[in-house]
Design an enzyme around this catalytic site. Structure first.
Site, PDB file in Angstrom:
ATOM      1  N   SER A  50       0.807  -1.242  -0.193  1.00 58.10           N
ATOM      2  CA  SER A  50      -0.061   0.055   0.009  1.00 58.10           C
ATOM      3  C   SER A  50       0.862   1.335  -0.102  1.00 58.10           C
ATOM      4  O   SER A  50       2.041   1.106  -0.061  1.00 58.10           O
ATOM      5  CB  SER A  50      -0.852   0.127   1.250  1.00 58.10           C
ATOM      6  OG  SER A  50       0.004   0.179   2.401  1.00 58.10           O
ATOM      7  N   ASP A  83      -1.610  -1.869  -3.905  1.00 63.50           N
ATOM      8  CA  ASP A  83      -2.842  -1.858  -3.370  1.00 63.50           C
ATOM      9  C   ASP A  83      -3.354  -0.391  -3.430  1.00 63.50           C
ATOM     10  O   ASP A  83      -2.301   0.784  -3.043  1.00 63.50           O
ATOM     11  CB  ASP A  83      -2.830  -2.122  -1.816  1.00 63.50           C
ATOM     12  CG  ASP A  83      -4.194  -2.474  -1.232  1.00 63.50           C
ATOM     13  OD1 ASP A  83      -5.083  -2.694  -1.869  1.00 63.50           O
ATOM     14  OD2 ASP A  83      -4.071  -2.436   0.340  1.00 63.50           O
ATOM     15  N   ASP A 105      -7.648   3.227  -7.480  1.00 60.75           N
ATOM     16  CA  ASP A 105      -8.842   3.234  -6.699  1.00 60.75           C
ATOM     17  C   ASP A 105      -9.273   4.863  -6.893  1.00 60.75           C
ATOM     18  O   ASP A 105      -8.999   5.782  -6.165  1.00 60.75           O
ATOM     19  CB  ASP A 105      -8.340   3.196  -4.952  1.00 60.75           C
ATOM     20  CG  ASP A 105      -9.643   3.652  -4.135  1.00 60.75           C
ATOM     21  OD1 ASP A 105     -10.769   3.550  -4.605  1.00 60.75           O
ATOM     22  OD2 ASP A 105      -9.432   3.368  -2.794  1.00 60.75           O
ATOM     23  N   GLU A 142     -12.191  -0.067  -8.228  1.00 58.99           N
ATOM     24  CA  GLU A 142     -13.238   0.006  -7.089  1.00 58.99           C
ATOM     25  C   GLU A 142     -14.348   0.873  -7.191  1.00 58.99           C
ATOM     26  O   GLU A 142     -14.159   2.159  -7.739  1.00 58.99           O
ATOM     27  CB  GLU A 142     -12.435   0.525  -5.665  1.00 58.99           C
ATOM     28  CG  GLU A 142     -13.328   0.687  -4.707  1.00 58.99           C
ATOM     29  CD  GLU A 142     -12.883   0.660  -3.177  1.00 58.99           C
ATOM     30  OE1 GLU A 142     -11.511  -0.048  -2.989  1.00 58.99           O
ATOM     31  OE2 GLU A 142     -13.028   1.138  -2.228  1.00 58.99           O
ATOM     32  N   GLY A 199      -9.029  -2.000   8.787  1.00 62.29           N
ATOM     33  CA  GLY A 199      -8.672  -1.780  10.199  1.00 62.29           C
ATOM     34  C   GLY A 199      -9.450  -2.575  11.021  1.00 62.29           C
ATOM     35  O   GLY A 199     -10.195  -3.708  10.627  1.00 62.29           O
TER      36      GLY A 199
END
Ligand code: 13P
Length: 354
Positions: A50, A83, A105, A142, A199
């Site tokens: 990420s 990511d 994204d 996404e 999370g």
């Protein structure tokens, strides 16, 4: 062994009815734990980095850690995936540095926090897919924003995710719009919003169908059966590690994740990639806390890092087995990215348009 593209791996997974955990990596211990688990279960691997990981380890360290895994385990196909790329530029740089798959994204603006509009998302994702496919690299897009259906709150974690309250139509991917999005962008895989969030704090109690919308996965899959679906925020938040963290001086509130059996249900309905980061962080933290408590005189980091690896590896093995990946690594021969680019150009990989 050459790196494998996400597209080839997920096509294979779809043909063989299984799902792939995609583990986030930041350091050597995580990479080793994932690879040892994959080796013991004969599973293919997705290692994903990420923006937070790039910031922590640095792009060169991250890339070489993944390439080291490919060198150390030449018999295991590894997809090196980026990511949550928040702009075409981020994705292009990852393609340049050798990633075999990227995520654009476009559900968020470039700041990684502000929800975008649909046209922006289509535009940036289509641009990335065009260039990535020319390089043989796969693209995940996404549609919808991750966030809690319990509270309507968006789910920011590690610098990625919308902030504040969101509307229901942002928190749940619409099947019809998903079909249009795939058609217009030609993505190889689509991340969807169904109530999961990044999370540890996903659900205040074990989730039921109204806050974890597996039914929405089924509807999307029914509308676009040939598109590989991706579940983000899919850590299960193991209660045993939560207890260990708190037993040894930690202070995490009671919280629940996505039950493995719900992910298995998703896999029966088109989910092919399942993103997991938090579970490995929790296992790692719990194992280190316990070791340092039990061996207060130890000052050798290798000893507590080995404990962290052991804890992470057990989770990885359990996920490989539960998602059905075990036994498949040896059956896959990665197609090189150059050949993948020829396949895209020839139309043989015509994006899965439904
Ligand atoms: P978790 O925080 O549930 O592990 O999700 C990770 C993720 O989706 C990374 O993209």
């Amino acid at each position: 062994m050459a790196l494998i593209s996400l597209r080839q791996l997920l096509d294979y997974a779809a043909e063989n009815d299984f799902g792939m955990p995609a583990f986030n990596v930041n350091n050597m211990e995580q990479v080793k734990a994932i690879m040892e688990a994959a080796d013991e279960t004969n599973s293919p691997v997705i290692l994903q980095g990420s923006a937070g990981a790039r910031k922590y380890a640095g792009e060169a360290f991250l890339r070489h850690l993944i390439l080291a895994a490919a060198e150390a385990y030449p018999h295991i196909p590894i997809c090196m995936h980026q990511d949550h790329g928040t702009s075409p530029a981020v994705n292009f740089r990852s393609i340049q540095s050798g990633f075999s798959s990227v995520m654009m994204d476009g559900s968020l603006m470039e700041d990684g926090k502000t929800p975008s509009d649909y046209d922006y998302n289509v535009d940036v994702t289509r641009r990335v897919a065009e260039l990535a496919h020319a390089c043989g690299v796969s693209v995940e897009g996404e549609l919808g924003c991750l966030g809690s259906l319990e509270t309507g709150e968006a789910g920011e974690e590690d610098g990625i995710g919308a902030v504040g309250k969101l509307d229901m139509d942002q928190l749940l991917t619409d099947p019809e719009q998903a079909a249009d999005f795939v058609k217009q962008t030609a993505v190889d895989a689509l991340a969807i919003a169904i109530g999961t969030s990044h999370g540890a704090y996903k659900f205040t109690k074990k989730p039921t169908g109204d806050v974890l919308r597996i039914d929405r996965i089924k509807e999307i899959n029914a509308r676009i059966p040939n598109t590989h679906l991706v579940m983000h925020g899919s850590s299960s938040v193991p209660q045993e590690w939560l207890a260990i963290i708190n037993q040894y001086g930690g202070d995490m509130g009671q919280t629940y994740g996505v039950p493995v059996e719900e992910i298995q249900e998703g896999i029966k309905h088109g989910v092919r990639k399942v993103n997991i980061d938090t579970d490995l962080r929790m296992a790692s933290t719990g194992a280190v806390r316990r070791h340092l408590h039990d061996a207060p005189s130890n000052f050798d980091p290798r000893k507590f890092l080995a404990e962290a690896s052991k804890g992470m590896k057990e989770i990885c093995k359990a996920r490989y087995e539960a998602f059905g990946c075990s036994g498949h690594a040896a059956k896959i021969t990665p197609i090189g990215l150059e050949e993948m680019s020829n396949l895209y150009a020839s139309g043989k990989l015509d994006p899965k348009i439904n």
